[in-house]
Scaffold this motif. Structure first.
Motif, PDB file in Angstrom:
ATOM      1  N   GLY A 295      13.291  27.539  41.311  1.00  0.00           N
ATOM      2  CA  GLY A 295      13.772  26.177  41.129  1.00  0.00           C
ATOM      3  C   GLY A 295      12.671  25.150  41.183  1.00  0.00           C
ATOM      4  N   SER A 296      13.088  23.935  41.479  1.00  0.00           N
ATOM      5  CA  SER A 296      12.160  22.803  41.495  1.00  0.00           C
ATOM      6  C   SER A 296      11.181  22.913  42.660  1.00  0.00           C
ATOM      7  CB  SER A 296      12.944  21.492  41.608  1.00  0.00           C
ATOM      8  OG  SER A 296      13.550  21.401  42.885  1.00  0.00           O
ATOM      9  N   SER A 297      10.101  22.180  42.556  1.00  0.00           N
ATOM     10  CA  SER A 297       9.097  22.162  43.629  1.00  0.00           C
ATOM     11  C   SER A 297       9.696  21.652  44.925  1.00  0.00           C
ATOM     12  CB  SER A 297       7.904  21.282  43.234  1.00  0.00           C
ATOM     13  OG  SER A 297       7.273  21.809  42.108  1.00  0.00           O
ATOM     14  N   ASN A 298      10.511  20.588  44.840  1.00  0.00           N
ATOM     15  CA  ASN A 298      11.133  20.030  46.043  1.00  0.00           C
ATOM     16  C   ASN A 298      12.045  21.050  46.720  1.00  0.00           C
ATOM     17  OD1 ASN A 298       9.849  17.598  45.681  1.00  0.00           O
ATOM     18  ND2 ASN A 298      11.589  16.634  44.677  1.00  0.00           N
ATOM     19  N   PHE A 299      12.850  21.754  45.923  1.00  0.00           N
ATOM     20  CA  PHE A 299      13.753  22.760  46.477  1.00  0.00           C
ATOM     21  C   PHE A 299      12.956  23.871  47.158  1.00  0.00           C
ATOM     22  CE2 PHE A 299      16.211  26.692  46.263  1.00  0.00           C
ATOM     23  CZ  PHE A 299      17.392  26.299  46.848  1.00  0.00           C
ATOM     24  N   THR A 300      11.909  24.332  46.504  1.00  0.00           N
ATOM     25  CA  THR A 300      11.078  25.402  47.056  1.00  0.00           C
ATOM     26  C   THR A 300      10.430  24.967  48.358  1.00  0.00           C
ATOM     27  OG1 THR A 300      10.654  26.208  44.823  1.00  0.00           O
ATOM     28  CG2 THR A 300       9.159  26.953  46.539  1.00  0.00           C
ATOM     29  N   GLU A 301       9.858  23.777  48.382  1.00  0.00           N
ATOM     30  CA  GLU A 301       9.212  23.279  49.594  1.00  0.00           C
ATOM     31  C   GLU A 301      10.207  23.131  50.739  1.00  0.00           C
ATOM     32  OE1 GLU A 301       6.960  19.729  48.755  1.00  0.00           O
ATOM     33  OE2 GLU A 301       5.915  20.726  47.103  1.00  0.00           O
ATOM     34  N   GLU A 302      11.383  22.609  50.448  1.00  0.00           N
ATOM     35  CA  GLU A 302      12.418  22.444  51.473  1.00  0.00           C
ATOM     36  C   GLU A 302      12.864  23.804  52.019  1.00  0.00           C
ATOM     37  OE1 GLU A 302      17.005  21.021  51.486  1.00  0.00           O
ATOM     38  OE2 GLU A 302      15.578  19.657  50.514  1.00  0.00           O
ATOM     39  N   TYR A 303      13.087  24.753  51.132  1.00  0.00           N
ATOM     40  CA  TYR A 303      13.529  26.086  51.541  1.00  0.00           C
ATOM     41  C   TYR A 303      12.480  26.770  52.424  1.00  0.00           C
ATOM     42  CZ  TYR A 303      15.498  30.748  51.309  1.00  0.00           C
ATOM     43  OH  TYR A 303      16.020  31.962  51.653  1.00  0.00           O
ATOM     44  N   VAL A 304      11.231  26.722  51.990  1.00  0.00           N
ATOM     45  CA  VAL A 304      10.157  27.354  52.753  1.00  0.00           C
ATOM     46  C   VAL A 304      10.000  26.664  54.107  1.00  0.00           C
ATOM     47  CG1 VAL A 304       7.673  27.815  52.823  1.00  0.00           C
ATOM     48  CG2 VAL A 304       8.972  28.272  50.733  1.00  0.00           C
ATOM     49  N   SER A 305      10.103  25.344  54.145  1.00  0.00           N
ATOM     50  CA  SER A 305       9.993  24.613  55.418  1.00  0.00           C
ATOM     51  C   SER A 305      11.076  25.047  56.401  1.00  0.00           C
ATOM     52  CB  SER A 305      10.092  23.109  55.184  1.00  0.00           C
ATOM     53  OG  SER A 305       8.979  22.649  54.483  1.00  0.00           O
ATOM     54  N   GLU A 306      12.298  25.204  55.914  1.00  0.00           N
ATOM     55  CA  GLU A 306      13.387  25.668  56.782  1.00  0.00           C
ATOM     56  C   GLU A 306      13.096  27.062  57.330  1.00  0.00           C
ATOM     57  OE1 GLU A 306      17.047  25.405  54.589  1.00  0.00           O
ATOM     58  OE2 GLU A 306      16.881  23.238  54.373  1.00  0.00           O
ATOM     59  N   LYS A 307      12.580  27.948  56.485  1.00  0.00           N
ATOM     60  CA  LYS A 307      12.242  29.296  56.935  1.00  0.00           C
ATOM     61  C   LYS A 307      11.149  29.267  57.992  1.00  0.00           C
ATOM     62  CE  LYS A 307      14.839  32.308  55.069  1.00  0.00           C
ATOM     63  NZ  LYS A 307      15.679  33.141  55.933  1.00  0.00           N
ATOM     64  N   VAL A 308      10.127  28.453  57.771  1.00  0.00           N
ATOM     65  CA  VAL A 308       9.030  28.353  58.731  1.00  0.00           C
ATOM     66  C   VAL A 308       9.546  27.826  60.072  1.00  0.00           C
ATOM     67  CG1 VAL A 308       6.857  27.170  59.258  1.00  0.00           C
ATOM     68  CG2 VAL A 308       7.229  28.185  56.994  1.00  0.00           C
ATOM     69  N   GLU A 309      10.464  26.860  60.034  1.00  0.00           N
ATOM     70  CA  GLU A 309      11.063  26.356  61.277  1.00  0.00           C
ATOM     71  C   GLU A 309      11.808  27.464  62.015  1.00  0.00           C
ATOM     72  OE1 GLU A 309      13.469  22.881  60.537  1.00  0.00           O
ATOM     73  OE2 GLU A 309      11.801  21.861  59.534  1.00  0.00           O
ATOM     74  N   GLU A 310      12.538  28.305  61.283  1.00  0.00           N
ATOM     75  CA  GLU A 310      13.228  29.442  61.909  1.00  0.00           C
ATOM     76  C   GLU A 310      12.221  30.392  62.550  1.00  0.00           C
ATOM     77  OE1 GLU A 310      15.829  31.549  59.211  1.00  0.00           O
ATOM     78  OE2 GLU A 310      16.679  29.663  58.468  1.00  0.00           O
ATOM     79  N   TRP A 311      11.122  30.684  61.842  1.00  0.00           N
ATOM     80  CA  TRP A 311      10.115  31.603  62.367  1.00  0.00           C
ATOM     81  C   TRP A 311       9.446  31.031  63.612  1.00  0.00           C
ATOM     82  CZ3 TRP A 311       7.564  32.290  56.928  1.00  0.00           C
ATOM     83  CH2 TRP A 311       8.389  33.076  56.136  1.00  0.00           C
ATOM     84  N   VAL A 312       9.180  29.738  63.613  1.00  0.00           N
ATOM     85  CA  VAL A 312       8.564  29.098  64.781  1.00  0.00           C
ATOM     86  C   VAL A 312       9.502  29.200  65.979  1.00  0.00           C
ATOM     87  CG1 VAL A 312       7.846  26.868  65.753  1.00  0.00           C
ATOM     88  CG2 VAL A 312       7.035  27.571  63.484  1.00  0.00           C
ATOM     89  N   ALA A 313      10.793  28.935  65.772  1.00  0.00           N
ATOM     90  CA  ALA A 313      11.763  29.040  66.870  1.00  0.00           C
ATOM     91  C   ALA A 313      11.821  30.476  67.395  1.00  0.00           C
ATOM     92  CB  ALA A 313      13.147  28.583  66.394  1.00  0.00           C
ATOM     93  N   TRP A 314      11.834  31.455  66.501  1.00  0.00           N
ATOM     94  CA  TRP A 314      11.863  32.860  66.898  1.00  0.00           C
ATOM     95  C   TRP A 314      10.599  33.200  67.698  1.00  0.00           C
ATOM     96  CZ3 TRP A 314      14.578  37.111  63.756  1.00  0.00           C
ATOM     97  CH2 TRP A 314      14.424  38.348  64.376  1.00  0.00           C
ATOM     98  N   MET A 315       9.458  32.745  67.205  1.00  0.00           N
ATOM     99  CA  MET A 315       8.194  33.029  67.875  1.00  0.00           C
ATOM    100  C   MET A 315       8.167  32.411  69.275  1.00  0.00           C
ATOM    101  SD  MET A 315       5.737  34.812  67.051  1.00  0.00           S
ATOM    102  CE  MET A 315       4.157  35.257  67.630  1.00  0.00           C
TER     103      MET A 315
END
Length: 163
Positions: free
Chosen positions: A114-134
């Motif tokens: 998809g769009s750059s904005n969608f990709t950046e938002e999706y990846v940011s959410e995943k990184v936030e999940e990984w940080v919380a898990w870590m």
């Protein structure tokens, strides 16, 4: 061009490991071979990219002929991703098909399209999940270091390879 990510309910028979299932779906794959539609199949996902009119023909062919070959399309899991300039035409063409039409994007096979904005938002959410898990692993490591290490090496680090 636009694309459809179509997911089948009980698995995509052409991707099954048993040879007989693959042979039984070849006629449907041949029927769904529409000129100017790039079609890629993987496991229970079938994807097409091309011009809206050809995509409509391809998608309709799968819907009409699929059940005879064991395809039970889950329209609620189908995404049509188009550029904003094609959105109105996509709604007009596919509006009654029961699929999700978007200009943003969708998750697909461990990544996003998809769009750059969608990709950046999706990846940011995943990184936030990984940080919380870590952070949870770090807090566990104070009292159970081996448990935290095992979780990290056997589970957590592999999440980074797929979004």
């Amino acid at each position: 061009s636009s694309g459809i990510n179509a997911e089948y309910g009980e698995g995509f028979p052409a991707a099954m490991t048993e040879y007989k299932y693959s042979l039984s779906t070849l006629p449907l794959l041949d029927k769904a071979d529409v000129e100017d539609v790039l079609q890629v199949c993987f496991a229970d996902d079938n994807n097409g990219a091309g011009i809206l009119e050809e995509l409509y023909e391809w998608f309709s062919t799968i819907i009409v002929n699929g059940p005879a070959y064991g395809y039970h399309l889950r329209r609620d899991k189908c995404h049509l991703i188009v550029k904003e300039v094609h959105f109105a035409k996509a709604m007009e063409t596919f509006g009654d098909m029961g699929i999700q039409i978007t200009t943003d994007g969708a998750r697909h096979l461990g990544a996003v399209i998809g769009s750059s904005n969608f990709t950046e938002e999706y990846v940011s959410e995943k990184v936030e999940e990984w940080v919380a898990w870590m952070k949870n692993l770090v807090s566990i490591a104070h009292s159970e270091p081996h448990l935290a290490y095992s979780n990290f090496t056997k589970s957590f680090q592999f999440k980074w390879g797929f979004l």
